[in-house]
Design an enzyme around this catalytic site. Structure first.
Site, short mmCIF file in Angstrom:
data_model
loop_
_atom_site.label_atom_id
_atom_site.label_comp_id
_atom_site.label_asym_id
_atom_site.label_seq_id
_atom_site.Cartn_x
_atom_site.Cartn_y
_atom_site.Cartn_z
N GLU A 50 6.45 14.22 18.06
CA GLU A 50 7.20 14.23 16.81
C GLU A 50 6.53 15.20 15.84
O GLU A 50 5.32 15.14 15.66
CB GLU A 50 7.20 12.82 16.21
N LYS A 92 0.89 -1.18 0.00
CA LYS A 92 0.00 0.00 0.00
C LYS A 92 0.91 1.21 0.00
O LYS A 92 1.60 1.50 0.97
CB LYS A 92 -0.90 -0.02 1.24
N CYS A 127 12.21 9.56 10.28
CA CYS A 127 11.93 9.01 11.61
C CYS A 127 13.16 9.19 12.48
O CYS A 127 13.07 9.31 13.69
CB CYS A 127 11.57 7.54 11.49
N GLU A 152 7.66 -0.03 12.33
CA GLU A 152 8.77 0.94 12.33
C GLU A 152 8.13 2.31 12.48
O GLU A 152 7.58 2.86 11.52
CB GLU A 152 9.54 0.86 11.01
#
Ligand code: NAD
Ligand code: MN
Length: 498
Positions: free
Chosen positions: A395, A187, A296, A262
């Site tokens: 974040e 996806k 990340c 992740e």
């Protein structure tokens, strides 16, 4: 099915409607619905994208299911050779891939080429893993009995990725999933559909059997969720936010599917009083601002010894002020991926300011001449914030970093570990004992001494502690454990031979 593909997009080898790849064929969704992909560089519409729903995802799973027996039966060495062919086609079309990455993300061609190189390196690594899908051979307590393990595919892999490094993210998941003998449904990220589509075209051209890799476009809730919930998908590998990761873990948990997550990070970079300050400044700039902070592994909490704080901050602000923002190779960072992300960042800065933070530089949007209506966030440094403040904990996934003062190494380490995340961490020091202590005690899946918080290599295991993941590691040989089942084998023989 997409008939005439509606022609190509200007300056870019991509169709005007980015289709799905199902069973070796490019196709629209069952109801022909699509959405617009906007160019981060100027706010214009780049192309439209197939907006897949549950029905479309079911077709993709069916295709993956039908092609599974044949693909799983291909000897691993041959599967590796097939992947090697795909990599060779990637090398041939490297500039074209990079062009698509550049256009979809707004990162420079130079950065897009670097990323494509990384994806190729990753592909080469896993292609060769076909020759090394090691099991274990060991002893038994019983005479004439032999114990060993073999690797077998899990079955159908559901791969869901983020948009920040689109071709690397595709490679990181597709290559290990396929070399282990799974068939896959990828996806694509809704913000970078064309890169994933192009990978599908390359795999098709290279001769990958139809249905082994299905590439689906669409939004997370509409296309991602049905993939996660599908009872036939044996392993889900997800790269994205902690919030969505948590949802996926819950959903997949109901049917005990294998999950690899992740997720996000709020990564600390500690600058000690004995650090090479010029190198530390350079590495902070790269960690916080390269790829527009959309990593990340970006460094967003810069923890500096009090004794050098003013000197370091002055240098850092001066260098930040010289950064060039734009999409060309001479620029240091480009736009962020979409308007919504940009708005989140602007609001977070505003909120921090109202809580007493000091914006040292940036904090605003760049627009107008040269920037048009693109999604340009100025490289931003903030201080006078407390570790408990929202901006220290959430974040932002953009070019924003906060600076903190630490009185000692012990306090710096404590601050570094004071986070719900634990993805990467970095320390700048010349003191070996300090560096080693940090290596041992920082709560992170990756630790770096005297460079940036990012830059993990494809043959090494990447992953996070705490809410940065669920303790799995990809890529490296460790990813083979995600995409294969170990079968424990006992062979009993007769000792009487004549
Ligand atoms: P996101 O979680 O919003 O989306 C990631 C992907 O998940 C997209 O493809 C999206 O369509 C899909 N998705 C969204 N909702 C879903 C649902 N309910 N079910 C199934 N799929 C769904 O993340 P984002 O904002 O696009 O990306 C940024 C995040 O990704 C950051 O948190 C960043 O740290 C993280 N990230 C992590 C790594 C890593 O290796 N740890 C690498 C890159 C990015
Ligand atoms: Mn998101």
């Amino acid at each position: 099915m997409v008939g005439g593909r509606l022609g190509k997009v200007k300056d870019m080898n991509a169709p005007q409607l980015i289709p799905n790849w199902v069973d070796g064929i490019e196709c629209e969704t069952h109801d022909g619905r699509s959405f617009a992909k906007v160019n981060p560089a100027d706010g214009s519409v780049l192309f439209s994208v197939a907006r897949s729903q549950k029905t479309d995802m079911n077709f993709a799973v069916e295709s993956a299911r039908n092609s599974l027996p044949d693909w799983a039966a291909v000897p691993p060495v041959k599967r590796g050779l097939m992947l090697h062919d795909i990599v060779m086609h990637m090398i041939e079309r490297k500039d074209e891939i990079a062009e698509v990455v550049h256009k979809e993300t707004g990162k420079s061609m130079k950065d897009a080429l670097g990323e494509t190189g990384g994806a190729i390196e990753c592909g080469l690594f896993y292609a060769s893993e076909g020759q090394r899908l090691y099991g274990r051979t060991t002893t038994s307590s019983v005479a004439n009995k032999y114990a060993s393990t073999i690797r077998q595919p899990v079955g159908i892999a559901g791969l869901i990725i983020a948009a920040n490094t689109p071709i690397a993210n595709v490679a990181w998941k597709v290559f290990p999933a396929l070399v282990c003998g799974n068939t896959a449904i990828l996806k694509a990220a809704e913000d970078t559909p064309a890169t994933a589509w192009m990978f599908g075209e390359i795999a098709h051209e290279a001769g990958l059997q139809a249905g082994v890799l299905n590439i689906m476009q669409g939004y997370g809730e509409e296309a991602g969720a049905p993939l996660v919930e599908h009872p036939d998908v044996g392993v889900i590998s997800f790269t994205g936010s902690t919030e969505v990761g948590r949802l996926i873990q819950q959903k997949a948990g109901e049917r005990l599917a294998k999950v690899s997550l992740e997720l996000g990070g709020k990564n600390p970079l500690v600058v000690c009083d004995d650090a090479d300050l010029d190198n530390a400044v350079k590495q902070v700039l790269l960690s916080a601002f390269s790829n527009a902070g959309q990593r990340c592994a970006s460094g967003s909490r810069i923890i500096v010894f009090e004794s050098i704080y003013d000197q370091f901050t002055k240098k850092l602000v001066e260098r930040t002020n010289k950064l060039k923002v734009g999409i060309d190779d001479g620029h240091d960072l480009g736009p962020v991926i979409n308007e919504q992300q940009l708005q989140n960042m602007l609001q977070a800065v505003k909120k921090a300011e109202s809580d007493g933070a000091r914006v040292l530089i940036g904090g605003k949007r760049f627009s107008g001449k040269g920037y048009k209506s693109g999604f340009y966030m100025a490289p931003t440094l903030i201080d006078n914030v407390k570790p408990k403040d929202e901006i220290s904990r959430c974040e932002l996934f953009g070019p924003i970093a906060c600076l903190y003062k630490a009185k000692s190494y012990t306090q710096a380490l404590k601050m570094a570990n004071d986070s719900r995340y634990g993805l990467t961490a970095c320390i700048h020091t010349k003191d070996f004992d300090r560096a080693n202590h940090f290596i041992q005690h920082v709560q992170a899946g990756t630790v770096v001494v005297n460079a940036g918080t990012y830059g993990s290599e494809p043959h090494m295991p990447f992953g996070g502690l705490k809410q940065s993941g669920n303790s799995t590691r990809e890529p490296g040989t460790e990813a083979l454990d995600i995409y294969s089942e170990l079968k424990n084998v006992y062979i009993n023989v007769s000792s009487s031979v004549d």
